[in-house]
Design a protein around this motif. Structure first.
Motif, PDB file in Angstrom:
ATOM      1  N   LYS A 279       0.832  -1.212   0.000  1.00  0.00           N
ATOM      2  CA  LYS A 279       0.000   0.000   0.000  1.00  0.00           C
ATOM      3  C   LYS A 279       0.858   1.250   0.000  1.00  0.00           C
ATOM      4  CE  LYS A 279      -3.896   2.114   2.370  1.00  0.00           C
ATOM      5  NZ  LYS A 279      -4.855   2.008   3.517  1.00  0.00           N
ATOM      6  N   SER A 280       1.979   1.140   0.787  1.00  0.00           N
ATOM      7  CA  SER A 280       2.892   2.294   0.822  1.00  0.00           C
ATOM      8  C   SER A 280       3.504   2.551  -0.559  1.00  0.00           C
ATOM      9  CB  SER A 280       3.989   2.037   1.865  1.00  0.00           C
ATOM     10  OG  SER A 280       4.937   3.098   1.844  1.00  0.00           O
ATOM     11  N   LEU A 281       3.905   1.426  -1.186  1.00  0.00           N
ATOM     12  CA  LEU A 281       4.473   1.574  -2.548  1.00  0.00           C
ATOM     13  C   LEU A 281       3.434   2.090  -3.536  1.00  0.00           C
ATOM     14  CD1 LEU A 281       6.627  -1.689  -2.728  1.00  0.00           C
ATOM     15  CD2 LEU A 281       7.449   0.658  -2.489  1.00  0.00           C
ATOM     16  N   ILE A 282       2.219   1.568  -3.415  1.00  0.00           N
ATOM     17  CA  ILE A 282       1.157   2.029  -4.326  1.00  0.00           C
ATOM     18  C   ILE A 282       0.862   3.508  -4.080  1.00  0.00           C
ATOM     19  CG2 ILE A 282      -1.292   1.786  -4.844  1.00  0.00           C
ATOM     20  CD1 ILE A 282      -0.932  -1.233  -4.424  1.00  0.00           C
ATOM     21  N   THR A 283       0.859   3.914  -2.804  1.00  0.00           N
ATOM     22  CA  THR A 283       0.638   5.342  -2.495  1.00  0.00           C
ATOM     23  C   THR A 283       1.746   6.197  -3.081  1.00  0.00           C
ATOM     24  OG1 THR A 283      -0.483   4.716  -0.431  1.00  0.00           O
ATOM     25  CG2 THR A 283       0.301   6.989  -0.628  1.00  0.00           C
ATOM     26  N   TYR A 284       3.003   5.676  -2.888  1.00  0.00           N
ATOM     27  CA  TYR A 284       4.140   6.412  -3.469  1.00  0.00           C
ATOM     28  C   TYR A 284       4.016   6.492  -4.999  1.00  0.00           C
ATOM     29  CZ  TYR A 284       8.913   7.580  -4.818  1.00  0.00           C
ATOM     30  OH  TYR A 284      10.008   8.175  -5.383  1.00  0.00           O
ATOM     31  N   SER A 285       3.606   5.350  -5.611  1.00  0.00           N
ATOM     32  CA  SER A 285       3.436   5.320  -7.067  1.00  0.00           C
ATOM     33  C   SER A 285       2.337   6.274  -7.499  1.00  0.00           C
ATOM     34  CB  SER A 285       3.123   3.897  -7.529  1.00  0.00           C
ATOM     35  OG  SER A 285       4.200   3.024  -7.231  1.00  0.00           O
ATOM     36  N   GLN A 286       1.254   6.291  -6.710  1.00  0.00           N
ATOM     37  CA  GLN A 286       0.164   7.211  -7.058  1.00  0.00           C
ATOM     38  C   GLN A 286       0.617   8.661  -6.967  1.00  0.00           C
ATOM     39  OE1 GLN A 286      -3.007   6.062  -4.408  1.00  0.00           O
ATOM     40  NE2 GLN A 286      -3.911   4.646  -5.946  1.00  0.00           N
TER      41      GLN A 286
END
Length: 386
Positions: A279-286
């Motif tokens: 989720k952290s990576l996805i948030t960073y990606s977003q």
């Protein structure tokens, strides 16, 4: 005798017949000398006058020129200047005269001729003076005309040189304009190519933005799935806790079940950690996708502005090219005018050259005329007309 007495100035009498044809001449001196001798009157007073006349006098036709008759008289060697001669016309009597009369009339005629000649000489002198004055004036004016013509020729030569220099400069300007038009055409092509490349880049950036939007939407969906998986992990964790509790209630016979429950709890914890990290990576990606999307939007707007300016530059190049073509046409027209002016200057130089030749001939003719008039001034003294 009565005629001689009544007319003392009569020196000879012509004797004619009934047809008015002269037959002889009676001379005064000879007649009076003969009639003064003794018995002459008694001898001749009733006799015909033909006995006392000269029956072979000198006769001349009235149409014969005086100069020819004078030669004839001189050839006859008349010894007596008073000896008479008869003048006739078609053999008819007109009058009588003597060589003295001939001399006197020749003298009178010569005086008349001399007077007429003197008058005409004076007129000729005046005319010659006028001609000489006019000749001098023409000579001066011809010199001035020649000087002005030479000055004009020099100016035309200088003007021709300037025209040639201007023509060379115009040709150089035309060549530079053509080269500049070629460069402008190349620059316009470059700008158009750059504009097409920028438009293509804008389209690709817009496609990338759309893809980023789709990735962002997919990330949102993945986030939702992760939330579901988190919920499942929580439930598994609760299930592991319940299984541990139930295994503790069961006692020692449920040791294996307790191990499974512990592993389920461990798996739930690992899953929860992985979900948090994902989720952290996805948030960073977003966030990165959002930042890139915003940056690409800004770049797209910037490129759109650049395209707008490039279009304006291309339009300016086109207008400049049109202006350059019009300027080239005007320069070509100016070049044609300069060529016509150059040809006109060449004709002017030819005209000036011909004018110089005419002035030279005029100067020579005027000089000859001046010499002739100067020589004619000496004619009266040379011929001693006075």
């Amino acid at each position: 005798m009565e005629i001689f007495k009544n007319h003392p100035d009569t020196h000879h009498i012509c004797i004619i017949n009934t047809k008015n044809i002269p037959v002889g001449v009676v001379e005064r001196q000879k007649f009076l000398s003969l009639m003064s001798s003794p018995f002459s009157y008694a001898l001749y007073h009733k006799r015909p006058v033909t006995l006392l006349m000269d029956d072979s006098p000198l006769m001349v036709e009235a149409r014969i020129p005086i100069l020819d008759f004078t030669k004839q008289v001189l050839n006859n060697k008349i010894s007596d200047i008073n000896k008479s001669f008869i003048i006739t016309h078609n053999q008819q009597y007109i009058g009588t005269a003597t060589p003295f009369d001939l001399m006197r009339m020749s003298y009178v005629h010569s005086n008349r001729i001399s007077d007429t000649l003197q008058t005409r000489t004076r007129t000729l002198h005046e005319t010659l003076n006028k001609i000489q004055t006019a000749t001098h004036s023409i000579n001066t004016e011809s010199r001035n005309l020649k000087d002005e013509s030479e000055t004009l020729s020099e100016r035309n030569i200088t003007q021709n040189q300037h025209l040639l220099e201007s023509d060379l400069r115009i040709k150089s300007t035309i060549q530079k304009t053509e080269d500049q038009n070629i460069k402008m055409e190349q620059s316009r092509n470059y700008v158009q190519h750059a504009s097409r490349s920028i438009r293509e880049s804008c389209e690709k950036i817009n496609d990338t933005i759309e893809k980023f939007k789709k990735i962002s939407e997919a990330s949102d969906d993945i986030g939702k799935i992760l939330n579901i998986m988190k919920s499942i992990s929580s439930q598994i964790n609760i299930l592991g806790i319940n299984a541990t509790i139930e295994a503790a209630k069961a006692g020692s016979g449920s040791a294996g079940f307790s191990v499974v429950a512990q592993e389920i709890r461990n798996l739930s914890r690992m899953t929860s950690d992985a979900l948090l990290r994902t989720k952290s990576l996805i948030t960073y990606s977003q966030d990165a996708i959002s930042t890139c999307s915003d940056s690409m939007n800004d770049n797209s707007k910037t490129l759109a502005g650049i395209i707008h300016h490039v279009d304006k530059i291309s339009q300016s190049f086109k207008e400049f090219e049109e202006t350059s073509i019009a300027q080239k046409e005007e320069i070509n027209q100016l070049h044609k005018i300069m060529q016509k002016l150059n040809a006109s200057t060449a004709k002017n130089n030819e005209t000036v050259h011909n004018t110089n030749a005419i002035c030279d001939n005029l100067f020579i003719n005027v000089s000859e005329l001046a010499q002739i008039t100067s020589s004619m001034h000496t004619l009266p003294a040379h011929y001693n007309l006075q």
